[in-house]
Design a protein around this motif. Structure first.
Motif, PDB file in Angstrom:
ATOM      1  N   TYR A 128       0.829  -1.205   0.000  1.00 14.80           N
ATOM      2  CA  TYR A 128       0.000   0.000   0.000  1.00 14.80           C
ATOM      3  C   TYR A 128       0.864   1.256   0.000  1.00 14.80           C
ATOM      4  O   TYR A 128       0.555   2.222  -0.697  1.00 14.80           O
ATOM      5  CB  TYR A 128      -0.939   0.001   1.212  1.00 14.80           C
ATOM      6  N   ILE A 179      -6.350   7.088  -6.061  1.00 15.10           N
ATOM      7  CA  ILE A 179      -6.150   7.455  -4.649  1.00 15.10           C
ATOM      8  C   ILE A 179      -7.295   8.328  -4.132  1.00 15.10           C
ATOM      9  O   ILE A 179      -7.160   9.020  -3.131  1.00 15.10           O
ATOM     10  CB  ILE A 179      -4.786   8.155  -4.422  1.00 15.10           C
ATOM     11  N   ALA A 180      -8.415   8.261  -4.848  1.00 10.48           N
ATOM     12  CA  ALA A 180      -9.580   9.071  -4.466  1.00 10.48           C
ATOM     13  C   ALA A 180     -10.755   8.166  -4.086  1.00 10.48           C
ATOM     14  O   ALA A 180     -10.826   7.008  -4.481  1.00 10.48           O
ATOM     15  CB  ALA A 180      -9.986   9.981  -5.623  1.00 10.48           C
ATOM     16  N   SER A 181     -11.657   8.748  -3.335  1.00  4.74           N
ATOM     17  CA  SER A 181     -12.882   8.040  -2.946  1.00  4.74           C
ATOM     18  C   SER A 181     -13.822   7.969  -4.152  1.00  4.74           C
ATOM     19  O   SER A 181     -13.612   8.666  -5.150  1.00  4.74           O
ATOM     20  CB  SER A 181     -13.562   8.791  -1.799  1.00  4.74           C
ATOM     21  N   TYR A 212     -12.753  12.533  -4.054  1.00  9.23           N
ATOM     22  CA  TYR A 212     -11.887  13.296  -3.148  1.00  9.23           C
ATOM     23  C   TYR A 212     -10.739  12.423  -2.658  1.00  9.23           C
ATOM     24  O   TYR A 212     -10.900  11.215  -2.485  1.00  9.23           O
ATOM     25  CB  TYR A 212     -12.681  13.819  -1.947  1.00  9.23           C
ATOM     26  N   LEU A 229      -8.381  10.313  -0.577  1.00  9.72           N
ATOM     27  CA  LEU A 229      -8.648   9.477   0.592  1.00  9.72           C
ATOM     28  C   LEU A 229      -7.812   9.935   1.787  1.00  9.72           C
ATOM     29  O   LEU A 229      -6.628  10.252   1.642  1.00  9.72           O
ATOM     30  CB  LEU A 229      -8.330   8.012   0.279  1.00  9.72           C
ATOM     31  N   SER A 230      -8.422   9.942   2.955  1.00 12.27           N
ATOM     32  CA  SER A 230      -7.708  10.367   4.155  1.00 12.27           C
ATOM     33  C   SER A 230      -6.565   9.414   4.485  1.00 12.27           C
ATOM     34  O   SER A 230      -5.524   9.830   5.002  1.00 12.27           O
ATOM     35  CB  SER A 230      -8.663  10.471   5.337  1.00 12.27           C
ATOM     36  N   GLY A 231      -6.711   8.134   4.181  1.00 13.24           N
ATOM     37  CA  GLY A 231      -5.647   7.158   4.421  1.00 13.24           C
ATOM     38  C   GLY A 231      -4.418   7.431   3.581  1.00 13.24           C
ATOM     39  O   GLY A 231      -3.286   7.180   4.001  1.00 13.24           O
ATOM     40  N   VAL A 232      -4.623   7.945   2.375  1.00  8.02           N
ATOM     41  CA  VAL A 232      -3.503   8.304   1.509  1.00  8.02           C
ATOM     42  C   VAL A 232      -2.734   9.464   2.137  1.00  8.02           C
ATOM     43  O   VAL A 232      -1.491   9.465   2.175  1.00  8.02           O
ATOM     44  CB  VAL A 232      -3.998   8.668   0.083  1.00  8.02           C
ATOM     45  N   THR A 233      -3.451  10.440   2.658  1.00  8.97           N
ATOM     46  CA  THR A 233      -2.809  11.573   3.317  1.00  8.97           C
ATOM     47  C   THR A 233      -1.988  11.110   4.515  1.00  8.97           C
ATOM     48  O   THR A 233      -0.840  11.518   4.697  1.00  8.97           O
ATOM     49  CB  THR A 233      -3.866  12.609   3.767  1.00  8.97           C
ATOM     50  N   TYR A 247      -7.443  17.293   9.158  1.00  9.43           N
ATOM     51  CA  TYR A 247      -7.953  17.523   7.805  1.00  9.43           C
ATOM     52  C   TYR A 247      -8.800  18.794   7.833  1.00  9.43           C
ATOM     53  O   TYR A 247      -9.800  18.851   8.532  1.00  9.43           O
ATOM     54  CB  TYR A 247      -8.805  16.331   7.361  1.00  9.43           C
ATOM     55  N   THR A 299     -10.774  19.478   1.532  1.00  7.36           N
ATOM     56  CA  THR A 299     -10.711  18.313   0.658  1.00  7.36           C
ATOM     57  C   THR A 299      -9.931  18.663  -0.599  1.00  7.36           C
ATOM     58  O   THR A 299      -9.732  19.841  -0.919  1.00  7.36           O
ATOM     59  CB  THR A 299     -12.126  17.858   0.246  1.00  7.36           C
TER      60      THR A 299
END
Length: 184
Positions: A60, A88-90, A94, A96-100, A130, A133
Motif C-alpha cells: 500500500y 487514490i480518491a474516494s 476526493y 482518501l484520508s488514508g492516503v494523506t 484535515y 478536501t
C-alpha cells in the motif's frame, strides 16, 4: 500572639542562612550537522520503488508513493507534489484520508534521512488534521519539516497545500523513535 502554621521556627533576617548557589549546568556544545543522505531520500520516495525497496513498507505504501514527485530536499526539509488521481480518491472524487496519512508517514521518514539521521525510526504517533478536501485533478504540494531530532525521539511537521491556491488541506505531526534497538 503569633500563630505559626508550620513546625519550622520562623527565621529573622539575622538568622537566615546564606543562599547556596549551585553553578549553572554547562551547555552542551552543539552537535555538528549530520550530512544529508540524498540517496536515502531518493530510495524512500522513488516513484517506481517496490515495497521491498522502501524500508519497512507495505505494498500500500508503494501504491501511494507512486506518482509523488520530489521537488526539493535539503537539510531537515523535503518538498514534494502530486496530482490527485482516481486511484487514490474516494468514489465521490476526493483524496482518501488514508492516503494523506500514509504520505505523512513516508515523507516524515524521508525528512529524517534528509537531516542526516541514520535511521528513519519507528512511528510512535501520527496525527493528521484535515481542514479541506482535494478533488481529482488537483495538484497538492507537501512540505515536511524536521521540528526536532534528539537522541531517541524525533518530530516532523507535514503540511499538505493545494498548489494553485496555497490553501492548507491537511497538517500532520509525526513522532518517531529513532534509537537503534539492541539485539539481545
Amino acid at each position: 500572639t503569633t500563630l505559626s502554621l508550620c513546625c519550622v521556627p520562623r527565621q529573622t533576617p539575622a538568622t537566615l542562612s546564606p543562599i547556596r548557589r549551585r553553578p549553572l549546568p554547562r551547555r552542551q556544545p552543539q552537535r555538528h550537522r549530520r550530512a544529508m543522505d540524498p540517496e536515502a531520500v531518493r530510495r524512500t520516495l522513488e516513484p517506481t520503488a517496490s515495497a521491498a525497496d522502501i524500508s519497512g513498507s507495505t505494498p500500500y505504501d508503494s501504491f501511494v508513493i507512486s506518482g509523488v514527485r520530489l521537488e526539493a530536499a535539503e537539510h531537515g526539509r523535503v518538498l514534494c507534489s502530486f496530482v490527485v488521481t482516481p486511484r487514490i480518491a474516494s468514489p465521490q472524487g476526493y483524496l482518501l484520508s488514508g492516503v494523506t496519512a500514509t504520505l505523512a508517514d513516508q515523507l516524515g521518514s524521508a525528512v529524517f534521512f534528509s537531516s542526516g539521521v541514520g535511521t528513519s525510526g519507528v512511528s510512535l504517533e501520527i496525527s493528521v488534521s484535515y481542514v479541506d478536501t482535494a478533488a481529482v485533478g488537483e495538484e497538492i504540494e507537501v512540505e515536511a519539516k524536521l521540528l526536532r531530532a534528539g537522541k531517541s525521539v524525533g518530530v516532523v511537521s507535514v503540511d499538505f497545500r493545494k498548489k494553485r491556491s496555497g490553501k492548507l488541506m491537511a497538517q500532520a505531526r509525526h513522532t518517531k523513535y529513532l534509537a537503534v534497538s539492541s539485539r539481545l
